[in-house]
Design a protein around this motif. Structure first.
Motif, PDB file in Angstrom:
ATOM      1  N   HIS A  62      -1.558   0.202   0.336  1.00  0.00           N
ATOM      2  CA  HIS A  62      -0.605   0.307  -0.777  1.00  0.00           C
ATOM      3  C   HIS A  62      -1.304   0.821  -2.026  1.00  0.00           C
ATOM      4  CE1 HIS A  62      -2.257  -3.730  -1.401  1.00  0.00           C
ATOM      5  NE2 HIS A  62      -1.751  -3.764  -2.616  1.00  0.00           N
ATOM      6  N   HIS A  64      -1.866  -0.267  -5.189  1.00  0.00           N
ATOM      7  CA  HIS A  64      -2.639  -1.016  -6.186  1.00  0.00           C
ATOM      8  C   HIS A  64      -4.087  -0.510  -6.267  1.00  0.00           C
ATOM      9  CE1 HIS A  64       0.061  -4.815  -6.497  1.00  0.00           C
ATOM     10  NE2 HIS A  64       0.211  -4.037  -7.550  1.00  0.00           N
ATOM     11  N   ASP A  66      -6.856  -1.953  -6.776  1.00  0.00           N
ATOM     12  CA  ASP A  66      -7.892  -2.694  -6.036  1.00  0.00           C
ATOM     13  C   ASP A  66      -7.848  -2.345  -4.535  1.00  0.00           C
ATOM     14  OD1 ASP A  66      -5.453  -4.166  -5.965  1.00  0.00           O
ATOM     15  OD2 ASP A  66      -6.512  -5.954  -5.309  1.00  0.00           O
ATOM     16  N   HIS A  67      -6.926  -1.468  -4.153  1.00  0.00           N
ATOM     17  CA  HIS A  67      -6.870  -0.951  -2.772  1.00  0.00           C
ATOM     18  C   HIS A  67      -7.057   0.570  -2.704  1.00  0.00           C
ATOM     19  CE1 HIS A  67      -5.471  -4.770  -0.889  1.00  0.00           C
ATOM     20  NE2 HIS A  67      -5.229  -5.010  -2.170  1.00  0.00           N
ATOM     21  N   HIS A 163       5.267  -6.399  -0.688  1.00  0.00           N
ATOM     22  CA  HIS A 163       4.351  -6.813  -1.772  1.00  0.00           C
ATOM     23  C   HIS A 163       4.602  -5.986  -3.045  1.00  0.00           C
ATOM     24  CE1 HIS A 163       0.574  -7.543  -3.861  1.00  0.00           C
ATOM     25  NE2 HIS A 163       0.184  -6.303  -3.666  1.00  0.00           N
ATOM     26  N   ASP A 188      -1.808  -6.260   1.396  1.00  0.00           N
ATOM     27  CA  ASP A 188      -1.358  -7.439   0.657  1.00  0.00           C
ATOM     28  C   ASP A 188       0.046  -7.809   1.114  1.00  0.00           C
ATOM     29  OD1 ASP A 188      -3.716  -7.511  -0.679  1.00  0.00           O
ATOM     30  OD2 ASP A 188      -2.921  -6.826  -2.613  1.00  0.00           O
ATOM     31  N   HIS A 409       2.180 -11.912  -4.492  1.00  0.00           N
ATOM     32  CA  HIS A 409       1.446 -12.291  -3.281  1.00  0.00           C
ATOM     33  C   HIS A 409       2.106 -13.469  -2.587  1.00  0.00           C
ATOM     34  CE1 HIS A 409      -2.223  -9.878  -3.248  1.00  0.00           C
ATOM     35  NE2 HIS A 409      -2.081  -9.838  -4.556  1.00  0.00           N
TER      36      HIS A 409
END
Ligand SMILES: [Zn+2]
Length: 467
Positions: A62, A64, A66-67, A163, A188, A409
Motif C-alpha cells: 500500500h 503509506h 513506511d511501506h 487499511h 497493514d 490499524h
C-alpha cells in the motif's frame, strides 16, 4: 527458499521483506522508509542491507511512506523491474513520494546550511524529486483478485485489507523443485466495519504468513463513537472555551475519516457553526484521490451517497493549500477547527499550528492516530509538560486529547479475525512484523493459543530458511 527481513522488524516503520528463491530470483515486498527512530533513522534509511540490482520483482502492499518511501532510492540504486501495486495505491503513492522527496530535499538543504556555517562538507538527500519521478513509469497496476503471473514459477494476487484506499495483502504462489509454496504478506490490516473502506477480505490457505502487529496487544474503542467524540471536543474547545481545536491527522485516511464524521454531524443537524480548515496541500490532494475511487467504498457509504452526494464536504469547510492562507490562520482569533498533517506531528504545517497554539489553555490538540515513540505527537500524548518544536521550547498548556477509535490499524481482535480463515495447523511458520517488540511478544502468546506453531519475531536483516 529463504526469507529475510530488512525493516518493520521489531519496529513499525521501514517495511521491507525479501523472498529468495533457490534459482536466485528475489521478490521484494514493500520498500518503506524508517521514520521516527531518533538518531538511528538516517543510518537505517541509508543502508538497505541488500543489493537493489539483485531484486527481480517488487510488490507493494500500500501507499503509506513506511511501506513505499524508499522506492526512489531502490530505483536510483539500480532496480529496473516493474513495481506492482493496486490502481489506487499507484495514485496515492505518486502523490506521497513526490511529497516525501520534497521533504528529503528541504531537510537536507537545512542541514547543509548549518554544516556549511561550521565548515563541514554537505550531505546529499536520500533521494530527490527527480529520483521519485523515475519510479512512477515502473508501476504495474494489478486490481484486487486478479491473478498475475510473474513468470512460469511465480504468481500472485491481492486482496483488500481495508487499511487505506488501495491497501492489499499479497498472496504469492511459488513453484520450486516440483513443490508449490504459498506465502501471504498482510501489509497493514485495517479494521472490520471501517467507516469508509470495506472490511479485510479472507484469503487462501498459506504455508507461510508475514503478519503485521501494530496493535497486537490492544483493543480499540468502537468506531461508532467517532463523530460523538469529535462533537464533544468541538463543543468543549470551540463553543465553551472559545479556543481552537487542532487535529494532527495523516493525509491519507484519517483526514478523510474526520471529514466524513464532520459531514455526518451536519447530516444529523448538529455540526457547530464554525470554520473548519484542512490545512495541508498533501491532504487536499489525497482527499481528491479518495473522492475519485468511490468504487472502493463500503456499502454503508454507497447507501449514504444516494442521499448525500458529497460525503466529505459540509458547510464551513475550507481546503487550504497556499502557504499565506495557512499563515493567516494564526492571526484569526475566533474558535475554529484545524486539521493538518502529519499525524504524528513530526513534519508539515501542523508543527506551526501546534507551536502557535500549545501555550494557550483554551485550545485542544487532538491526536487521531498512532504516534512513533520519539515523535512530537507521542511526547504530547505521554503528557510531557515542555516540548521542543523546531529550535524552541514550548510549555504545554493546551489540553491534549486523543481519539484512539480512529486507528487505521487492526487491533488484536481484528488481526485474529483476519487470520481466522487459515487452518493454523497447516501454516508452517508465521512471521510477526510491523510492531514494537513487547507488543509482538504478547501477540505471539495469543497466536500460540490459536494453534499456530512456529511463530517468529524477526530482527532486522535476519534470514530464515523456508522448507
Ligand atoms: Zn499503513
Amino acid at each position: 527458499m529463504k526469507i529475510s527481513f530488512h525493516g518493520a522488524a521489531r519496529t513499525v516503520t521501514g517495511s521491507k521483506h525479501i523472498i529468495h528463491l533457490n534459482n536466485g530470483k528475489k521478490i521484494l515486498l514493500d520498500c518503506g522508509l524508517f521514520q521516527g527512530l531518533g538518531a538511528e533513522t538516517l543510518e537505517h534509511n541509508q543502508q538497505f542491507g541488500f543489493d537493489p540490482t539483485e531484486i527481480t520483482y517488487m510488490i507493494l502492499s500500500h501507499a503509506h511512506i513506511d511501506h513505499s518511501g524508499l522506492l526512489p532510492k531502490l530505483v536510483k540504486e539500480g532496480y529496473q523491474g516493474k513495481i506492482f501495486c493496486t490502481p489506487a495505491t499507484a495514485d496515492l503513492t505518486t502523490i506521497l513520494l513526490k511529497d516525501s522527496a520534497f521533504i528529503q530535499e528541504a531537510d537536507i538543504a537545512y542541514v547543509n546550511k548549518r554544516k556549511m556555517a561550521k565548515g563541514l562538507p554537505p550531505i546529499s538527500p536520500l533521494y530527490t524529486i527527480a529520483d521519485a519521478n523515475n519510479v512512477f513509469p515502473l508501476f504495474e497496476k494489478v486490481p484486487y483478485g486478479k491473478h498475475y503471473k510473474l513468470d512460469d514459477d511465480i504468481s500472485f494476487h491481492y486482496t483488500d485489507t481495508g487499511h487505506i484506499l488501495g491497501s492489499a495483502a499479497v498472496h504469492i504462489t511459488i513453484k520450486e523443485n516440483g513443490k508449490v509454496t504459498t506465502i501471504t504478506f498482510s501489509g497493514d490490516v485495517g479494521r472490520y466495519r471501517d467507516v469508509i473502506l470495506c472490511s479485510p477480505e479472507e484469503f487462501p490457505q498459506s504455508d507461510y504468513i508475514i503478519l503485521e502487529s501494530t496493535y497486537g496487544n490492544s483493543l480499540h474503542e468502537g468506531i461508532a463513537n467517532t463523530d460523538d467524540e469529535l462533537y464533544n471536543h468541538i463543543l468543549e474547545t470551540c463553543i465553551e472555551n472559545k479556543g481552537k481545536l487542532i487535529i494532527p491527522a495523516f493525509s491519507v485516511g484519517r483526514t478523510q475519516e474526520i471529514l466524513f464524521a464532520l459531514n455526518k454531524l451536519e447530516v444529523d443537524g448538529r455540526l457547530p457553526d464554525l470554520n473548519y480548515y484542512v490545512d495541508s496541500p498533501l491532504s487536499v490532494k489525497t482527499t481528491e484521490i479518495i473522492k475519485r475511487h468511490a468504487e472502493l467504498y463500503n456499502k454503508r457509504v454507497v447507501r449514504l451517497m444516494k442521499e448525500d452526494k458529497y460525503p466529505f464536504e459540509f458547510k464551513g469547510l475550507h481546503m487550504i493549500t497556499d502557504v499565506e492562507d495557512s499563515k493567516r490562520l494564526n492571526n484569526k482569533k475566533e474558535p475554529m477547527v484545524i486539521i493538518s498533517a502529519s499525524g504524528m506531528a513530526e513534519a508539515g504545517r501542523i508543527k506551526h499550528h501546534i507551536a502557535n497554539n500549545i501555550e494557550n489553555p483554551r485550545n485542544t490538540i487532538l491526536m487521531a492516530g498512532f504516534c512513533e515513540y520519539h515523535s512530537l505527537g507521542a511526547k504530547l500524548m505521554r503528557g510531557e509538560k515542555e516540548v521542543k518544536i523546531y529550535t524552541q521550547e514550548f510549555q504545554v498548556k493546551a489540553n491534549i486529547a486523543s481519539i484512539k477509535s480512529m486507528s487505521a490499524h487492526a487491533d488484536y481482535d481484528d488481526l485474529c479475525q483476519f487470520i481466522a480463515c487459515q487452518k493454523s495447523s497447516l501454516v508452517k511458520s508465521l512471521f510477526i512484523v510491523h510492531g514494537e517488540y513487547d507488543v509482538q511478544e504478547e501477540f505471539r502468546n495469543r497466536l500460540l493459543k490459536k494453534g499456530f506453531k512456529d511463530i517468529e519475531i524477526p530482527n532486522r536483516h535476519q534470514i530464515f530458511n523456508l522448507e
